[in-house]
Every structure is written in structure tokens, then in C-alpha cells.
Write a protein that holds these residues in place. Structure first.
Motif, PDB file in Angstrom:
ATOM      1  N   ALA A 182       0.807  -1.223   0.000  1.00 57.76           N
ATOM      2  CA  ALA A 182       0.000   0.000   0.000  1.00 57.76           C
ATOM      3  C   ALA A 182       0.844   1.279   0.000  1.00 57.76           C
ATOM      4  O   ALA A 182       0.319   2.356  -0.279  1.00 57.76           O
ATOM      5  CB  ALA A 182      -0.923   0.009   1.211  1.00 57.76           C
ATOM      6  N   ALA A 183       2.118   1.141   0.293  1.00 59.01           N
ATOM      7  CA  ALA A 183       2.977   2.321   0.415  1.00 59.01           C
ATOM      8  C   ALA A 183       3.235   2.952  -0.953  1.00 59.01           C
ATOM      9  O   ALA A 183       3.510   2.257  -1.928  1.00 59.01           O
ATOM     10  CB  ALA A 183       4.302   1.942   1.067  1.00 59.01           C
ATOM     11  N   GLU A 184       3.148   4.254  -0.994  1.00 62.24           N
ATOM     12  CA  GLU A 184       3.419   4.976  -2.239  1.00 62.24           C
ATOM     13  C   GLU A 184       4.879   5.397  -2.346  1.00 62.24           C
ATOM     14  O   GLU A 184       5.424   5.471  -3.431  1.00 62.24           O
ATOM     15  CB  GLU A 184       2.501   6.194  -2.324  1.00 62.24           C
ATOM     16  CG  GLU A 184       1.032   5.819  -2.451  1.00 62.24           C
ATOM     17  CD  GLU A 184       0.127   7.024  -2.541  1.00 62.24           C
ATOM     18  OE1 GLU A 184       0.614   8.143  -2.771  1.00 62.24           O
ATOM     19  OE2 GLU A 184      -1.093   6.839  -2.368  1.00 62.24           O
ATOM     20  N   ASP A 185       5.497   5.674  -1.218  1.00 65.84           N
ATOM     21  CA  ASP A 185       6.897   6.091  -1.188  1.00 65.84           C
ATOM     22  C   ASP A 185       7.791   4.865  -1.386  1.00 65.84           C
ATOM     23  O   ASP A 185       7.717   3.902  -0.613  1.00 65.84           O
ATOM     24  CB  ASP A 185       7.194   6.754   0.157  1.00 65.84           C
ATOM     25  CG  ASP A 185       8.589   7.329   0.232  1.00 65.84           C
ATOM     26  OD1 ASP A 185       9.561   6.599  -0.071  1.00 65.84           O
ATOM     27  OD2 ASP A 185       8.716   8.508   0.616  1.00 65.84           O
ATOM     28  N   PRO A 186       8.652   4.876  -2.405  1.00 63.99           N
ATOM     29  CA  PRO A 186       9.509   3.715  -2.674  1.00 63.99           C
ATOM     30  C   PRO A 186      10.441   3.357  -1.514  1.00 63.99           C
ATOM     31  O   PRO A 186      10.693   2.172  -1.276  1.00 63.99           O
ATOM     32  CB  PRO A 186      10.317   4.119  -3.903  1.00 63.99           C
ATOM     33  CG  PRO A 186       9.629   5.298  -4.475  1.00 63.99           C
ATOM     34  CD  PRO A 186       8.828   5.927  -3.406  1.00 63.99           C
ATOM     35  N   GLN A 187      10.928   4.346  -0.799  1.00 59.17           N
ATOM     36  CA  GLN A 187      11.825   4.058   0.323  1.00 59.17           C
ATOM     37  C   GLN A 187      11.076   3.382   1.466  1.00 59.17           C
ATOM     38  O   GLN A 187      11.585   2.434   2.069  1.00 59.17           O
ATOM     39  CB  GLN A 187      12.492   5.337   0.825  1.00 59.17           C
ATOM     40  CG  GLN A 187      13.511   5.889  -0.155  1.00 59.17           C
ATOM     41  CD  GLN A 187      14.133   7.181   0.348  1.00 59.17           C
ATOM     42  OE1 GLN A 187      13.450   8.006   0.956  1.00 59.17           O
ATOM     43  NE2 GLN A 187      15.412   7.350   0.085  1.00 59.17           N
ATOM     44  N   THR A 205      10.339  -0.196   0.412  1.00 59.26           N
ATOM     45  CA  THR A 205      11.526  -1.036   0.533  1.00 59.26           C
ATOM     46  C   THR A 205      11.773  -1.437   1.981  1.00 59.26           C
ATOM     47  O   THR A 205      12.049  -2.599   2.278  1.00 59.26           O
ATOM     48  CB  THR A 205      12.757  -0.309  -0.034  1.00 59.26           C
ATOM     49  OG1 THR A 205      12.535  -0.060  -1.416  1.00 59.26           O
ATOM     50  CG2 THR A 205      14.022  -1.135   0.134  1.00 59.26           C
ATOM     51  N   ARG A 206      11.661  -0.469   2.905  1.00 58.68           N
ATOM     52  CA  ARG A 206      11.892  -0.755   4.318  1.00 58.68           C
ATOM     53  C   ARG A 206      10.850  -1.744   4.855  1.00 58.68           C
ATOM     54  O   ARG A 206      11.175  -2.633   5.646  1.00 58.68           O
ATOM     55  CB  ARG A 206      11.861   0.531   5.138  1.00 58.68           C
ATOM     56  CG  ARG A 206      12.980   1.488   4.821  1.00 58.68           C
ATOM     57  CD  ARG A 206      14.313   0.969   5.241  1.00 58.68           C
ATOM     58  NE  ARG A 206      14.407   1.089   6.687  1.00 58.68           N
ATOM     59  CZ  ARG A 206      15.425   0.676   7.397  1.00 58.68           C
ATOM     60  NH1 ARG A 206      16.443   0.123   6.826  1.00 58.68           N
ATOM     61  NH2 ARG A 206      15.413   0.799   8.699  1.00 58.68           N
ATOM     62  N   LEU A 207       9.609  -1.604   4.424  1.00 54.36           N
ATOM     63  CA  LEU A 207       8.571  -2.528   4.860  1.00 54.36           C
ATOM     64  C   LEU A 207       8.786  -3.922   4.274  1.00 54.36           C
ATOM     65  O   LEU A 207       8.547  -4.928   4.952  1.00 54.36           O
ATOM     66  CB  LEU A 207       7.188  -1.990   4.492  1.00 54.36           C
ATOM     67  CG  LEU A 207       6.728  -0.798   5.325  1.00 54.36           C
ATOM     68  CD1 LEU A 207       5.540  -0.110   4.662  1.00 54.36           C
ATOM     69  CD2 LEU A 207       6.392  -1.232   6.741  1.00 54.36           C
TER      70      LEU A 207
END
Length: 61
Positions: free
Chosen positions: A32-37, A40-42
Motif C-alpha cells: 500500500a505504500a506509495e513512497d519507494p523508500q 523497501t523498508r517494509l
């Protein structure tokens, strides 16, 4: 290795459940995350929890 007690086996089972839940939640949040960083961390967190799950599971072998 010495045999595990009933209490130790119950604790191990609980931790296996927790690791699986955390891996699934991390994976879902990553999707669901929009931010690539953040994604990646998730994804890294999910992989870490899957590794922990595998290590704990090997204790039962």
C-alpha cells in the motif's frame, strides 16, 4: 539439544504466530505504500520476520 518443556513449546508457538502476523502486516503495508523508500523498508521488515519465523520453526525439528 535438550527437549523443550510444554511451556517453552507454547511460547515458541506464540512467537511463531506473532512473526507470521508481523510478516503479513509488513507485506500488506509495503503493497500500500506509495513512497519507494518506505515500501523497501517494509519489504525488508517482512523478510526479516519471515527469517525469524524460519529460525524458530527449525527449533522444532
Amino acid at each position: 539439544m535438550a527437549a523443550l518443556t510444554v511451556r517453552e513449546l507454547e511460547a515458541l508457538e506464540q512467537q511463531l504466530d506473532r512473526e507470521m502476523i508481523l510478516a503479513e502486516r509488513s507485506k500488506a503495508c509495503a503493497a500500500a505504500a506509495e513512497d519507494p523508500q518506505i515500501r523497501t523498508r517494509l519489504e525488508q521488515a517482512a523478510a526479516c520476520h519471515r527469517r525469524h519465523f524460519g529460525r524458530l520453526l527449525r527449533l522444532l525439528d
